[in-house]
Design a protein around this motif. Structure first.
Motif: not given
Length: 263
Positions: A37-47
């Motif tokens: 959920x946290x990753x999908x809410x952000x546009x970051x491509x960091x691991x």
């Protein structure tokens, strides 16, 4: 196998494995969902750095099994037939099974969580486990790190750690089984409280000394973890010593009502 205790312990083994799978699935699964959920809410491509407690939970459940075998199950078994050696052999066999299963399950589960998160988020995932995978310098691993050698080392290390926790629980449970309630309270509650109080008092008097103790302890632990030969040797030694002490306490132990004959 002719030993009747293998089947007798099977129910306890099934229960501990079901609890292990359930607790790890819920605990790690919630972390996976949170990371997705946290990753999908952000546009970051960091691991994504995924912290897993699967191995730690496996160790805890292994220790619980070891304690349960001696504190709860032993007296009931002995009162029925009294074949202590046969029962202890059955414990040893099932302990090996549980240690291996817990190791395989924790490794495969963490790999599966990693692959699932990468599939959904399209981002690279680093798994950071509570137990070292290979060395303290390589807690984070990528897909190309998952070689056959890595897998074998991981399984061996975790299996030995799980077996060590079972043997530790087995020894502590055996000691508790043979001692009086008053002695158990002094040994397992009183002494730890006194030790904690002593450390706290020393910390107030001389913080630098306590910090030096802690740093030396951490340095020694890191050195052991980084040197797999030493780590494995200490684990095997611990398994042998804990198992020997626990067996010495139980090999001639009577049923629970008459067990407190040592101190």
């Amino acid at each position: 196998m002719n030993n009747p205790y293998y089947k007798f312990l099977k129910r306890d083994v099934k229960l501990i494995l079901i609890l292990l799978i359930s607790i790890v699935t819920v605990n790690v699964g919630m972390s996976v969902i949170s990371n997705i959920i946290s990753a999908l809410d952000r546009s970051s491509i960091d691991p994504i750095r995924f912290f897993s407690q699967a191995s730690m939970l496996a160790c805890i459940m292994c220790m619980v099994y070891g304690i349960n075998c001696t504190v709860k199950t032993f007296s009931g078994v002995i009162s029925i037939r009294g074949d202590r050696l046969g029962f202890l052999k059955a414990i040893a066999l099932w302990s090996i099974v549980i240690a291996i299963f817990a190791s395989l399950f924790s490794v495969f589960f963490e790999i599966g969580c990693k692959e699932l998160m990468e599939l959904i988020t399209k981002r690279e995932v680093y798994v950071i486990s509570d137990m070292p995978w290979i060395s303290i310098n390589n807690l984070e691993f990528k897909v190309d790190d998952m070689s056959l050698i890595w897998f074998i080392k991981s399984i061996i290390t975790r299996t030995l750690t799980n077996a060590l926790m079972i043997s530790l629980g087995y020894m502590l449970g055996a000691i508790s089984y043979r001692l009086k309630v008053r002695t158990n309270v002094i040994l397992f509650i009183g002494l730890p409280i006194l030790f904690a109080g002593y450390i706290s008092a020393q910390a107030f008097k001389n913080q630098d000394m306590v910090l030096d103790w802690m740093m030396n302890f951490i340095s020694n632990m890191l050195y052991i973890i980084q040197n797999q030969g030493i780590l494995i040797g200490l684990q095997v030694m611990g398994i042998i010593v804990f198992s020997f002490i626990g067996t010495k306490f139980l090999i001639k132990a009577p049923i629970k009502e008459y067990a407190h004959d040592l101190i």
